[in-house]
Design a protein around this motif. Sequence first.
Motif, mmCIF file in Angstrom:
data_model
loop_
_atom_site.group_PDB
_atom_site.id
_atom_site.type_symbol
_atom_site.label_atom_id
_atom_site.label_comp_id
_atom_site.label_asym_id
_atom_site.label_seq_id
_atom_site.Cartn_x
_atom_site.Cartn_y
_atom_site.Cartn_z
ATOM 1 N N PHE A 86 5.057 6.763 -1.685
ATOM 2 C CA PHE A 86 4.004 7.782 -1.697
ATOM 3 C C PHE A 86 2.699 7.271 -1.078
ATOM 4 C CE2 PHE A 86 0.297 9.645 -3.884
ATOM 5 C CZ PHE A 86 0.395 10.929 -3.390
ATOM 6 N N ALA A 87 2.181 6.187 -1.615
ATOM 7 C CA ALA A 87 0.852 5.731 -1.201
ATOM 8 C C ALA A 87 0.818 5.242 0.250
ATOM 9 C CB ALA A 87 0.365 4.632 -2.140
ATOM 10 N N ILE B 202 0.307 8.018 7.461
ATOM 11 C CA ILE B 202 0.610 9.295 8.098
ATOM 12 C C ILE B 202 -0.575 10.251 7.986
ATOM 13 C CG2 ILE B 202 2.107 11.334 8.039
ATOM 14 C CD1 ILE B 202 4.372 9.443 7.079
ATOM 15 N N TYR B 203 -1.191 10.300 6.798
ATOM 16 C CA TYR B 203 -2.262 11.264 6.552
ATOM 17 C C TYR B 203 -3.655 10.639 6.475
ATOM 18 C CZ TYR B 203 1.733 14.180 5.487
ATOM 19 O OH TYR B 203 2.915 14.857 5.560
ATOM 20 N N SER B 204 -3.769 9.354 6.752
ATOM 21 C CA SER B 204 -5.063 8.644 6.755
ATOM 22 C C SER B 204 -5.814 8.799 5.436
ATOM 23 C CB SER B 204 -5.934 9.110 7.920
ATOM 24 O OG SER B 204 -5.292 8.857 9.134
ATOM 25 N N GLU B 205 -5.097 8.649 4.335
ATOM 26 C CA GLU B 205 -5.679 8.718 2.986
ATOM 27 C C GLU B 205 -5.459 7.377 2.277
ATOM 28 O OE1 GLU B 205 -7.410 11.019 1.371
ATOM 29 O OE2 GLU B 205 -7.347 12.487 2.979
ATOM 30 N N PRO B 206 -6.329 6.385 2.500
ATOM 31 C CA PRO B 206 -6.107 5.053 1.920
ATOM 32 C C PRO B 206 -6.421 4.934 0.434
ATOM 33 C CG PRO B 206 -8.141 5.082 3.165
ATOM 34 C CD PRO B 206 -7.482 6.420 3.385
ATOM 35 N N VAL C 17 -3.454 3.984 -1.853
ATOM 36 C CA VAL C 17 -3.028 2.584 -1.797
ATOM 37 C C VAL C 17 -3.946 1.720 -2.647
ATOM 38 C CG1 VAL C 17 -2.748 0.569 -0.289
ATOM 39 C CG2 VAL C 17 -1.902 2.800 0.440
ATOM 40 N N LYS C 18 -5.229 2.009 -2.623
ATOM 41 C CA LYS C 18 -6.170 1.243 -3.444
ATOM 42 C C LYS C 18 -5.850 1.409 -4.927
ATOM 43 C CE LYS C 18 -10.015 1.264 -0.250
ATOM 44 N NZ LYS C 18 -11.402 1.676 -0.004
ATOM 45 N N PHE C 19 -5.633 2.638 -5.353
ATOM 46 C CA PHE C 19 -5.376 2.897 -6.762
ATOM 47 C C PHE C 19 -4.028 2.338 -7.205
ATOM 48 C CE2 PHE C 19 -3.528 5.620 -10.059
ATOM 49 C CZ PHE C 19 -4.440 5.377 -11.082
#
Length: 93
Positions: free
Chosen positions: A22-23, A29-33, A36-38
């Motif tokens: 998921f992360a 793909i969606y540029s939502e980092p 990954v941090k969480f």
Amino acid sequence: MVFGFRFIGWLEGLSFLILLLFAMPMKYIYSEPMYVKFFGMAHGVLFIFYILLSVYVADELKWNAKVRFYALVASVVPLGTFIFERKYLPKSK
């Protein structure tokens, strides 16, 4: 203590799968980092607990060096903690 190790193993394995499935796609793909941090932080903490508990449980259950090694390797292989738990931990009653 085996129950705690089993529980942390499941959480660690689940957090690893969430991070990979998921992360990471959300980041690349969606540029939502932020995911990954969480989930990366949660996985890191659970990973450390898993390693520490594996050392403690290995002494408690008198595992040989081979099984100790498998416990440590299980933490870095996807689905490894689930497979290790089924094969090497005593069945709960």
